[in-house]
Design a protein around this motif. Structure first.
Motif, PDB file in Angstrom:
ATOM      1  N   UNK A 130      -6.594  17.202  -4.213  1.00  0.00           N
ATOM      2  CA  UNK A 130      -7.797  16.316  -3.554  1.00  0.00           C
ATOM      3  C   UNK A 130      -7.127  14.928  -3.654  1.00  0.00           C
ATOM      4  N   UNK A 131      -7.037  14.432  -4.763  1.00  0.00           N
ATOM      5  CA  UNK A 131      -6.687  13.194  -5.211  1.00  0.00           C
ATOM      6  C   UNK A 131      -5.578  12.380  -4.262  1.00  0.00           C
ATOM      7  N   UNK A 132      -4.597  13.404  -4.240  1.00  0.00           N
ATOM      8  CA  UNK A 132      -3.396  12.715  -3.539  1.00  0.00           C
ATOM      9  C   UNK A 132      -3.994  12.619  -1.738  1.00  0.00           C
ATOM     10  N   UNK A 133      -4.994  13.262  -1.433  1.00  0.00           N
ATOM     11  CA  UNK A 133      -5.381  13.036  -0.129  1.00  0.00           C
ATOM     12  C   UNK A 133      -6.304  11.797   0.297  1.00  0.00           C
ATOM     13  N   UNK A 149       0.838  -1.380  -0.032  1.00  0.00           N
ATOM     14  CA  UNK A 149      -0.132   0.103   0.133  1.00  0.00           C
ATOM     15  C   UNK A 149       1.059   1.275   0.063  1.00  0.00           C
ATOM     16  N   UNK A 150       1.927   1.264   0.769  1.00  0.00           N
ATOM     17  CA  UNK A 150       2.794   2.375   0.703  1.00  0.00           C
ATOM     18  C   UNK A 150       3.460   2.735  -0.650  1.00  0.00           C
ATOM     19  N   UNK A 151       3.930   1.695  -0.995  1.00  0.00           N
ATOM     20  CA  UNK A 151       4.779   2.017  -2.509  1.00  0.00           C
ATOM     21  C   UNK A 151       3.734   2.321  -3.399  1.00  0.00           C
ATOM     22  N   UNK A 152       2.636   1.601  -3.440  1.00  0.00           N
ATOM     23  CA  UNK A 152       1.417   1.840  -4.553  1.00  0.00           C
ATOM     24  C   UNK A 152       0.947   3.442  -4.327  1.00  0.00           C
ATOM     25  N   UNK A 153       0.898   3.920  -3.058  1.00  0.00           N
ATOM     26  CA  UNK A 153       0.518   5.167  -2.847  1.00  0.00           C
ATOM     27  C   UNK A 153       1.306   5.985  -3.444  1.00  0.00           C
ATOM     28  N   UNK A 154       2.811   6.033  -3.174  1.00  0.00           N
ATOM     29  CA  UNK A 154       3.877   6.747  -3.662  1.00  0.00           C
ATOM     30  C   UNK A 154       3.766   6.900  -5.217  1.00  0.00           C
ATOM     31  N   UNK A 155       3.544   5.631  -5.786  1.00  0.00           N
ATOM     32  CA  UNK A 155       3.603   5.431  -7.236  1.00  0.00           C
ATOM     33  C   UNK A 155       2.396   6.178  -7.702  1.00  0.00           C
ATOM     34  N   UNK A 156       1.097   6.240  -7.252  1.00  0.00           N
ATOM     35  CA  UNK A 156      -0.060   6.803  -7.272  1.00  0.00           C
ATOM     36  C   UNK A 156       0.005   8.204  -7.557  1.00  0.00           C
ATOM     37  N   UNK A 157       0.786   8.718  -6.349  1.00  0.00           N
ATOM     38  CA  UNK A 157       0.711  10.320  -6.282  1.00  0.00           C
ATOM     39  C   UNK A 157       1.702  10.597  -7.526  1.00  0.00           C
ATOM     40  N   UNK A 158       2.789   9.942  -7.538  1.00  0.00           N
ATOM     41  CA  UNK A 158       3.754  10.505  -8.897  1.00  0.00           C
ATOM     42  C   UNK A 158       2.805  10.567 -10.157  1.00  0.00           C
ATOM     43  N   UNK A 159       2.025   9.549 -10.326  1.00  0.00           N
ATOM     44  CA  UNK A 159       0.945   9.559 -11.664  1.00  0.00           C
ATOM     45  C   UNK A 159       0.276  10.749 -11.803  1.00  0.00           C
ATOM     46  N   UNK A 160      -0.485  10.753 -10.672  1.00  0.00           N
ATOM     47  CA  UNK A 160      -1.320  12.200 -10.240  1.00  0.00           C
ATOM     48  C   UNK A 160      -0.715  13.524 -10.758  1.00  0.00           C
ATOM     49  N   UNK A 161       0.996  13.421 -10.315  1.00  0.00           N
ATOM     50  CA  UNK A 161       1.474  14.696 -10.776  1.00  0.00           C
ATOM     51  C   UNK A 161       2.005  14.748 -12.146  1.00  0.00           C
ATOM     52  N   UNK A 162       2.199  13.568 -12.738  1.00  0.00           N
ATOM     53  CA  UNK A 162       2.343  13.514 -14.286  1.00  0.00           C
ATOM     54  C   UNK A 162       0.935  14.195 -15.006  1.00  0.00           C
ATOM     55  N   UNK A 163      -0.254  13.429 -14.337  1.00  0.00           N
ATOM     56  CA  UNK A 163      -1.369  13.945 -14.962  1.00  0.00           C
ATOM     57  C   UNK A 163      -1.663  15.603 -14.934  1.00  0.00           C
ATOM     58  N   UNK A 164      -1.178  16.069 -13.973  1.00  0.00           N
ATOM     59  CA  UNK A 164      -1.358  17.350 -13.810  1.00  0.00           C
ATOM     60  C   UNK A 164      -0.204  18.245 -14.588  1.00  0.00           C
ATOM     61  N   UNK A 165       0.895  17.725 -14.769  1.00  0.00           N
ATOM     62  CA  UNK A 165       1.908  18.259 -15.580  1.00  0.00           C
ATOM     63  C   UNK A 165       1.596  18.349 -17.134  1.00  0.00           C
TER      64      UNK A 165
END
Length: 815
Positions: A242-245, A215-231
């Motif tokens: 909101x999604x990272x929370x 879950x921790x590694x998955x959450x870190x990867x998830x937040x990186x992907x959300x950042x890429x989606x924003x960029x």
């Protein structure tokens, strides 16, 4: 200038050499590449799914969990998440991202370690469908060449769809739709942005990044992907924040079944395995059974409640396990061990495991699965928990919770509608219920035990138990077919049989130990008189019975030919008994029980559809050439004739004389109105027939009953063949389950009398002699006879009507 010219010539030669090298590699590898066209017809390994006849999913079987979706059904938000994670240039490149490859090569040269890899989605499709996972330059060249060919052959939507449905995502989930079901219990179309990003991050490291195992590694990867989606401007900053929370909400979900019908689903699985072998698990078959969703739920509820009711009559057996704290150890420190024990204990029939953490004066505190807590109040099952002593007795009720339970006890509880927990226990007794459509043998519902979680042994089909008196209707049918009548007299008196197969001298008795003298067959079956049945078989002959019962689907070759057959000492499964009763219910036609109605392949094409022999009412099947039956048709004529109901189905074979069937039915209706099945009068119907069954011990309790639309058999007993208790019979243990089920099963079935068949007459008889009543006789009763078997003289010995020889002779033989 000379040096610059040298560099230019060297660069040109290097470029030419590289081009020649690449051309050589292409010429060497291209003939060995697989045909990309096969991707158009690729068949993904898809599990088998089992449905009820109403279309409810009740089972899924297969090594790989997969639910393919077309591109048009994939949410755009998820497409963006996956592009951000894996290949944001996917819709612009031609299969190869040269900048990505150069970046990967530079990372390898500078660090000596493999970095980002530079693979596009198209290259991953090539690898997933055609290549191995070995890390070699040769495999990479093949991957590049295949990616180019794939881009030439397929459009981008087709390539994306292939990737979406094939990639491995941990926990046996292949494809993102299956992963959505496994991790969130929902379709991918129902997930949030954070959940989409979480799934999109799994392919990079399925074992480490999935939200259950990591879950921790998955959450870190998830937040990186959300950042890429924003960029990449797929989402704005507020949406990103909101999604990272969002917390990690994933947990393991099984197949999303409409409801549990495990015994029926397992039976379908076994039949599919016999039909298709291991391909049944992977070729995406959709199996539609004959099971009714509504009646299956009713059957499960009726059986469970019936077994629980039986269990309550015999007392509380105590906790399932004791897990007390170690000496000197506080209970709080045992929490982890207790939670592990709860995780290893399945919920059975809605009865949840719980561990007692505190015992108070009027309640006990509980630790539940997943760390939940609760309590059971004194009045919610604790006060009523009289201890089990033997199958025939129980002790006095507990004086307080402390006299019943201790800290560390693993018990069972169930929540009521008021959200209160009650003390319960999983019954040690087992049971089965199977219900058929008697007109074609379709299995309408089937329950093989208290719970599939507790035992996968299907007692409805696999248990071989003695049916006891549940078998008597088949004996009486054989007797009526052989010339006896419902008014024939048999002496209900003690009998001693010397038979080596019965281990010497056999002295059977009636239930209760009483004897009633000369008894008409109708009354003997209605009251289930054992001694009459034995003497009847003695007169009929064991061989004649064995020759006859094969018509009902029983394998007589397995039976020991002795007089104990009259009491149902041979073994049969509840399904076999129900199939026999179907012949009694449908007017005398042989039907074979079946479960699978239709099989569709992965594309929705029907590859099998059942065509069971079906009762055709009003048709004249071969062998029905009797007075008043009309012209006898050949089998060819029957198959070719038009039937308004099922014109293509073959007719069921008549195996029982229609008039014998009618008389037996009328007797079995008396079983309910005046005999051992009187409890069924609560259903307030006039079209029901049935028979109880109880074996010595008693070890087995049965009830089989029917009308023209439904036939149902229920059985109750212990797997270990221990006694049920001296006050437990078919009418007390099995019949209540049958009643609860049939109350719903008969809801849409009209309560109509069975029509009187040609060749049957109804006359007044003397109840004591079974002969025709005298004119004006006050105690005369009506009885049905086949017209050729009407008694030819009255009780006074005077000739009163036509008949055939035989009835008097049979009576003389008996006496």
């Amino acid at each position: 200038m000379n040096f610059l010219g040298f560099l230019l010539r060297a660069a040109l030669l290097s470029s030419l050499a590289s081009m020649w090298l690449l051309a050589g590699v292409y010429l060497y590898l291209s003939p060995k590449l697989p045909d990309v066209e096969t991707l158009r017809d690729v068949q993904l390994q898809t599990p088998m799914r089992v449905y009820t006849r109403d279309g409810d999913l009740i089972g899924q079987f297969g090594e790989q969990k997969r639910s393919p979706l077309p591109f048009d059904a994939i949410p755009e938000q998820f497409i963006h998440a996956l592009l951000a994670a894996e290949d944001d240039n996917f819709f612009r490149h031609q299969g190869i991202d040269f900048m990505g490859l150069l970046r990967a090569v530079s990372e390898l040269v500078l660090t000596g370690e493999k970095g980002s890899g530079g693979s596009t989605l198209t290259m991953q499709v090539a690898r997933n469908y055609f290549l191995s996972l070995e890390r070699t330059f040769l495999r990479k060249f093949n991957e590049i060449l295949l990616a180019i060919e794939i881009e030439r052959t397929l459009n981008k939507e087709e390539i994306f769809e292939l990737y979406f449905n094939r990639v491995f995502l941990g926990h046996r989930a292949y494809g993102f739709e299956a992963a959505a079901q496994v991790y969130y219990g929902k379709s991918i179309t129902e997930l949030s942005l954070a959940q989409h990003a979480m799934l999109a991050g799994i392919p990079k490291a399925p074992s480490r990044n999935n939200p259950i195992s990591g879950p921790e590694a998955g959450k870190e990867r998830r937040n990186w992907i959300l950042g890429r989606m924003r960029d990449l401007n797929y989402i704005d900053s507020a949406t990103y924040t909101a999604a990272t929370k969002d917390p990690v909400s994933a947990r393991h979900h099984g197949a999303q079944l409409a409801f549990a019908a495990d015994y029926a689903a397992e039976m379908a699985r076994q039949q599919m395995l016999e039909r298709y072998g291991m391909a049944a698990y992977n070729d995406g078959y959709q199996v539609y059974t004959t099971v009714s969703s509504d009646l299956q739920k009713v059957a499960q509820r009726a059986l469970i409640e019936g077994l629980v009711t039986y269990d309550k009559r015999h007392g509380y057996r105590g906790p399932e396990r004791q897990l007390p704290p170690a000496e000197g150890q506080h209970p709080a420190s045992m929490r982890e061990a207790w939670l592990a024990a709860l995780a290893d204990t399945p919920v059975v029939a809605g009865m949840s495991p719980a561990i007692v953490t505190e015992v108070g004066e009027d309640r006990v505190a509980l630790l539940l699965g997943m760390g939940g807590t609760g309590e059971v109040l004194w009045q919610n099952g604790l006060r009523q928990a009289s201890p089990y002593l033997t199958e025939n007795s129980r002790g006095h009720g507990p004086e307080s919770p402390a006299s019943l339970l201790s800290v560390g006890d693993l018990i069972r509880v169930r929540r009521d509608e008021q959200d209160q927990w009650h003390l319960v226990q999983v019954p040690a007794v087992q049971g089965a219920l199977v219900s058929l459509d008697p007109n074609n043998g379709a299995i309408v519902s089937m329950v093989g035990g208290m719970g599939f979680e507790d035992s996968k042994f299907n007692r409805a089909t696999q248990a071989q138990r003695q049916p006891g008196s549940n078998f008597k209707p088949f004996l009486y049918s054989a007797a009526l077919d052989g010339g006896f009548t419902a008014a024939s007299l048999i002496n209900d008196a003690p009998v001693v049989v010397e038979d080596s197969s019965l281990e010497g001298m056999w002295r059977p008795e009636n239930d209760g130990g009483r004897f009633y003298g000369p008894t008409r067959l109708r009354w003997a079956l209605t009251k289930s008189r054992n001694l009459v049945s034995i003497r009847l078989l003695q007169q009929l002959g064991v061989e004649q019975l064995l020759n006859y019962i094969g018509r009902f689907g029983f394998d007589a070759s397995e039976y020991t030919p002795n007089l104990s057959l009259a009491l149902g000492t041979q073994t049969a499964s509840p399904l076999q008994v129900a199939a026999g009763y179907a012949v009694l219910a449908n007017g005398g036609y042989r039907v074979e029980p079946f479960l699978i109605q239709r099989i569709d392949d992965i594309d929705g094409n029907t590859v099998f559809e059942a065509r069971p022999p079906t009762v055709c009412r009003g048709c004249n099947a071969p062998g029905e050439n009797r007075p008043g039956s009309g012209k006898e048709l050949s089998m060819e004529e029957i198959l070719n004739q038009e039937s308004p109901a099922e014109p293509t189905l073959p007719p069921a074979e008549r195996v029982m004389d229609e008039r014998v069937n009618f008389i037996v039915n009328s007797i079995l209706q008396d079983v309910i109105t005046r005999g051992t099945g009187r409890r069924a009068l609560v259903l307030e119907r006039k079209d029901l027939g049935g028979k109880t069954g109880t074996t010595n011990g008693p070890m087995d309790a049965w009830f089989s009953g029917f009308n023209r639309d439904v036939v149902t058999t229920t059985w109750v007993g212990f797997d270990e063949y221990t006694p049920l208790g001296r006050r437990e019979f078919g009418g007390t243990a099995a019949l209540p389950i049958w009643i609860d089920y049939m109350r719903e099963a008969l809801r849409d079935s009209p309560d109509v009398p069975r029509p009187l068949p040609p060749g049957i007459v109804r006359v007044r008889i003397d109840p004591d002699s079974g002969l025709l009543a005298e004119p004006g006789q006050k105690n005369a009763i009506f009885e049905y006879f086949r017209e050729e078997h009407v008694p030819r003289r009255g009780a006074s010995g005077t000739e009163q009507g036509p008949g055939t020889l035989g009835t008097d002779d049979l009576i003389k033989d008996i006496f």
